[in-house]
Design an enzyme around this catalytic site. Sequence first.
Site, PDB file in Angstrom:
ATOM      1  N   HIS A 100     -14.456   0.298   6.486  1.00  0.00           N
ATOM      2  CA  HIS A 100     -15.892   0.779   6.115  1.00  0.00           C
ATOM      3  C   HIS A 100     -16.477  -0.500   5.250  1.00  0.00           C
ATOM      4  CE1 HIS A 100     -15.187   5.226   6.893  1.00  0.00           C
ATOM      5  NE2 HIS A 100     -15.520   4.487   8.116  1.00  0.00           N
ATOM      6  N   HIS A 133      -8.308   3.708   9.693  1.00  0.00           N
ATOM      7  CA  HIS A 133      -8.373   5.004   9.272  1.00  0.00           C
ATOM      8  C   HIS A 133      -7.540   6.071   9.967  1.00  0.00           C
ATOM      9  CE1 HIS A 133     -12.475   3.124   8.829  1.00  0.00           C
ATOM     10  NE2 HIS A 133     -12.042   3.670   7.452  1.00  0.00           N
ATOM     11  N   HIS A 138     -15.086  12.583   7.714  1.00  0.00           N
ATOM     12  CA  HIS A 138     -14.452  11.233   7.499  1.00  0.00           C
ATOM     13  C   HIS A 138     -13.426  10.742   8.841  1.00  0.00           C
ATOM     14  CE1 HIS A 138     -12.272   7.801   5.861  1.00  0.00           C
ATOM     15  NE2 HIS A 138     -13.293   7.516   5.166  1.00  0.00           N
ATOM     16  N   GLU A 163     -10.712   9.396   8.853  1.00  0.00           N
ATOM     17  CA  GLU A 163      -9.318   9.528   8.424  1.00  0.00           C
ATOM     18  C   GLU A 163      -9.085  11.022   8.563  1.00  0.00           C
ATOM     19  OE1 GLU A 163      -7.728   8.163   4.804  1.00  0.00           O
ATOM     20  OE2 GLU A 163      -6.461   9.624   4.789  1.00  0.00           O
ATOM     21  N   SER A 219     -15.324   5.597   1.255  1.00  0.00           N
ATOM     22  CA  SER A 219     -14.850   6.810   0.453  1.00  0.00           C
ATOM     23  C   SER A 219     -14.252   6.336  -0.786  1.00  0.00           C
ATOM     24  CB  SER A 219     -13.541   7.646   1.254  1.00  0.00           C
ATOM     25  OG  SER A 219     -13.051   8.629   0.455  1.00  0.00           O
ATOM     26  N   ASN A 220     -13.541   5.234  -0.984  1.00  0.00           N
ATOM     27  CA  ASN A 220     -12.939   4.976  -2.190  1.00  0.00           C
ATOM     28  C   ASN A 220     -13.949   4.292  -3.005  1.00  0.00           C
ATOM     29  OD1 ASN A 220     -11.934   1.765  -2.373  1.00  0.00           O
ATOM     30  ND2 ASN A 220     -11.755   2.339  -0.403  1.00  0.00           N
ATOM     31  N   SER A 262     -12.147  -1.743   0.505  1.00  0.00           N
ATOM     32  CA  SER A 262     -12.643  -2.457   1.939  1.00  0.00           C
ATOM     33  C   SER A 262     -13.686  -3.727   1.540  1.00  0.00           C
ATOM     34  CB  SER A 262     -12.977  -1.542   2.889  1.00  0.00           C
ATOM     35  OG  SER A 262     -13.960  -0.689   2.258  1.00  0.00           O
TER      36      SER A 262
HETATM   37  S1  SF4 Z   1      -7.311   2.124   0.815  1.00  0.00           S
HETATM   38 FE1  SF4 Z   1      -6.017   0.646   1.723  1.00  0.00          FE
HETATM   39  S2  SF4 Z   1      -3.919   1.144   1.053  1.00  0.00           S
HETATM   40 FE2  SF4 Z   1      -4.956   2.796   1.142  1.00  0.00          FE
HETATM   41  S3  SF4 Z   1      -4.691   4.323   2.913  1.00  0.00           S
HETATM   42 FE3  SF4 Z   1      -6.676   3.093   3.014  1.00  0.00          FE
HETATM   43  S4  SF4 Z   1      -6.220   1.069   3.979  1.00  0.00           S
HETATM   44 FE4  SF4 Z   1      -4.378   1.846   3.133  1.00  0.00          FE
END
Ligand code: SF4
Length: 331
Positions: free
Chosen positions: A45, A78, A128, A130, A227-228, A270
């Site tokens: 993403h 994902h 999402h 994933e 997301s992260n 990402s």
């Molecule tokens: S953030 Fe990176 S290491 Fe973590 S699950 Fe997603 S792709 Fe894998």
Amino acid sequence: MSAPQEILLAEPRGFCAGVDRAIEIVERAIQKFGAPIYVRHEIVHNTYVVNDLKAKGAIFIEELSDVPPGSTLVFSAHGVSRAVQQEAEQRGFSIFDATCPLVTKVHVEVAKLAKEGYEFIMIGHKGHPEVEGTMGQLDHGIHLVEDVADVARVQPSQTEKLAVVTQTTLSVDDAAEITAAVRARFPSVREPKQQDICYATQNRQDAVKVLSPQVDVLVVVGSPTSSNSNRLRELAARLGTAAYMVDSADELRTEWFDGAVRVGLTAGASAPEILVQQVIDRIKALGAVSVRTMSGIEETIKFPLPKGLKIDAATGLEITQRNPETGPGAH
Ligand code: SF4
């Protein structure tokens, strides 16, 4: 009105091993088989990454019916549901799976426990990819909860064999709170031996926890769909630090830095480092004179590429164990 004096860079920040691998899979597939290579969903993403791969010959699609017969197809980092996997196989594409191995680990766990009769509570964000991929490992018996209120509402058909799984990129603190609510309602629930939230998500959030109290404003480089990256901005805001997320340096607004002496900077898993450097240049132009990287965990994890795309580091030659007549490295 004072201008920023110093930029503090979070460590670690930016690309994780799963993102590195996913991008490399697309690039190598283009090199080996030629353009176009089809990719189901954004490989990761990030707008910059997706545009860069488009320019190199990748075509991003959501529906497999948009992929011409005989094409090479890459699944995004994902992961995908079993239905998507089966449809892609039935359509006869050459498939390379760029699903992050840490997402695959969750899929494997779900499949294994389902065979033992488990039902699942999945903690994650609805819609999402994933979450769709992980929930799509089963036809039924996996229930999504997004927050503590959902935990009170969820209705598994039995509670003796119940397991909890999570999206890999959640807020560590939110996931802990929701898991505690699941545990309180279903005391015998089985939890993963090692949490499903991945090392990269954990490490980037830990770094923001250290960095936020030391800065007047925090900038997160990441795309709105990441997301992260969103979780990093939220975390800093929760800790009382003004925090903004930008997809590129062009989105920075000078008023964010009014009265800010120290600016913190991080990037989601990402987001490429080139964007971080462009943000640094822009903040420097406002007056920041020093850039300092915080001390933090050094990440050395690296995931292997799929068969058919591996290169021997010593010889520079492709590693392949397949009969050339069976076609490209599909699996
Ligand atoms: S953030 Fe990176 S290491 Fe973590 S699950 Fe997603 S792709 Fe894998």
